[in-house]
Design a protein around this motif. Structure first.
Motif, short mmCIF file in Angstrom:
data_model
loop_
_atom_site.label_atom_id
_atom_site.label_comp_id
_atom_site.label_asym_id
_atom_site.label_seq_id
_atom_site.Cartn_x
_atom_site.Cartn_y
_atom_site.Cartn_z
N LEU A 1 49.66 60.31 7.27
CA LEU A 1 50.73 59.32 7.39
C LEU A 1 50.16 57.95 7.75
N ARG A 2 49.21 57.94 8.67
CA ARG A 2 48.61 56.67 9.07
C ARG A 2 47.83 56.03 7.93
N SER A 3 47.25 56.89 7.08
CA SER A 3 46.43 56.35 6.00
C SER A 3 47.28 55.64 4.94
N THR A 4 48.59 55.83 5.00
CA THR A 4 49.46 55.10 4.08
C THR A 4 49.53 53.62 4.49
N GLY A 5 49.16 53.35 5.74
CA GLY A 5 49.18 51.97 6.22
C GLY A 5 50.57 51.47 6.58
N GLN A 6 51.57 52.34 6.42
CA GLN A 6 52.93 51.91 6.74
C GLN A 6 53.20 52.10 8.23
N ALA A 7 53.98 51.21 8.80
CA ALA A 7 54.32 51.32 10.21
C ALA A 7 55.56 52.19 10.39
N GLU A 8 56.34 52.32 9.31
CA GLU A 8 57.55 53.13 9.39
C GLU A 8 57.58 54.08 8.20
N ILE A 9 57.89 55.31 8.48
CA ILE A 9 57.85 56.33 7.44
C ILE A 9 59.11 57.17 7.49
N GLU A 10 59.65 57.48 6.32
CA GLU A 10 60.86 58.30 6.25
C GLU A 10 60.55 59.72 6.74
N ALA A 11 61.53 60.31 7.40
CA ALA A 11 61.35 61.66 7.94
C ALA A 11 60.95 62.65 6.85
N ASN A 12 61.51 62.49 5.66
CA ASN A 12 61.18 63.47 4.62
C ASN A 12 59.73 63.32 4.12
N GLU A 13 59.15 62.15 4.31
CA GLU A 13 57.73 61.99 3.97
C GLU A 13 56.84 62.76 4.94
N VAL A 14 57.34 62.89 6.18
CA VAL A 14 56.59 63.70 7.15
C VAL A 14 56.58 65.14 6.67
N GLY A 15 57.74 65.61 6.23
CA GLY A 15 57.83 66.96 5.68
C GLY A 15 56.89 67.16 4.51
N MET A 16 56.84 66.17 3.63
CA MET A 16 55.95 66.26 2.48
C MET A 16 54.49 66.30 2.91
N ALA A 17 54.18 65.53 3.95
CA ALA A 17 52.78 65.46 4.42
C ALA A 17 52.35 66.77 5.07
N ILE A 18 53.34 67.55 5.53
CA ILE A 18 53.03 68.84 6.15
C ILE A 18 52.70 69.88 5.08
N LEU A 19 53.33 69.77 3.92
CA LEU A 19 53.22 70.82 2.90
C LEU A 19 51.77 71.12 2.48
N ALA A 20 51.01 70.10 2.14
CA ALA A 20 49.66 70.34 1.61
C ALA A 20 48.73 71.02 2.62
N PRO A 21 48.61 70.49 3.85
CA PRO A 21 47.73 71.18 4.80
C PRO A 21 48.24 72.57 5.18
N LEU A 22 49.55 72.76 5.18
CA LEU A 22 50.08 74.08 5.51
C LEU A 22 49.76 75.08 4.39
N ARG A 23 49.78 74.60 3.16
CA ARG A 23 49.44 75.45 2.03
C ARG A 23 47.98 75.91 2.13
N ASP A 24 47.13 74.97 2.56
CA ASP A 24 45.71 75.33 2.74
C ASP A 24 45.54 76.35 3.86
N LEU A 25 46.40 76.25 4.85
CA LEU A 25 46.26 77.09 6.04
C LEU A 25 46.76 78.50 5.79
N ASP A 26 47.97 78.62 5.26
CA ASP A 26 48.56 79.94 5.07
C ASP A 26 49.68 79.83 4.03
N GLU A 27 49.51 80.53 2.93
CA GLU A 27 50.44 80.38 1.83
C GLU A 27 51.84 80.95 2.14
N VAL A 28 51.87 82.00 2.94
CA VAL A 28 53.18 82.57 3.30
C VAL A 28 53.95 81.60 4.20
N ALA A 29 53.24 81.06 5.19
CA ALA A 29 53.88 80.09 6.08
C ALA A 29 54.33 78.87 5.26
N TYR A 30 53.52 78.51 4.31
CA TYR A 30 53.86 77.39 3.44
C TYR A 30 55.17 77.66 2.70
#
Ligand SMILES: [Zn+2]
Length: 167
Positions: A92-121
């Protein structure tokens, strides 16, 4: 940082400590020219815009709460989750934005969670992306299968997945 006493254009950090739960950093600085000391405070701007329109500071703890639920019963430990929350914040910080929509946080969680555990993903994605039917799951699973996984041999992927229901 310019010295507020003599306007020298550099200063040396002599102490740095997190305050306010680590969301701020206070630095003690010293001017190499006049040797005066002064303090600065750094506040990272990363606010989340909620659906209601209200904003709140980004919280790793909130990421952890959501992800922890999805990982219940999965072979994922707390350190993995903390690392994931860190990756989310970095993304999120690497986007350089100071304000981020809540749903972008959700999107940012998806990729690392997929790497971690596919069922949890899948659990997380099903809630977060409002899966309404088996087809939604099937579509997502098809995507997961199509992704380059950790498996070094792509041709074995279909065999592995046939057995996945047993575990
Ligand atoms: Zn100075």
């Amino acid at each position: 940082m310019i010295c507020p006493f003599c306007r020298h254009d550099d200063s040396r950090v002599i102490d740095s400590r997190p305050v306010e739960d680590g969301t701020q950093i206070r630095r003690r600085r010293e001017c190499p020219q006049c040797s005066q000391r002064f303090s600065t405070q750094e506040v990272a701007l990363l606010n989340i815009i909620k659906r209601s329109g209200a904003t709140e500071p980004f919280s790793r703890e909130k990421v952890l709460v959501g992800v922890r639920k999805a990982c219940q019963g999965r072979p994922v430990n707390e350190d993995d989750l903390i690392l994931l929350a860190q990756r989310v914040e970095e993304a999120l910080r690497s986007t350089g934005q100071a304000e981020i929509e809540a749903n972008e946080v959700g999107m940012a969680i998806l990729a690392p969670l997929r790497d971690l555990d596919e069922v949890a993903y899948l659990r997380y994605a099903s809630v977060y992306r409002n899966f309404a039917s088996l087809e939604d799951f099937e579509g997502e699973i098809a995507l997961l299968r199509a992704l380059p996984s950790n498996s070094s041999n792509p041709s074995s992927a279909s065999k592995t997945l046939t057995n996945s229901g047993k575990s």
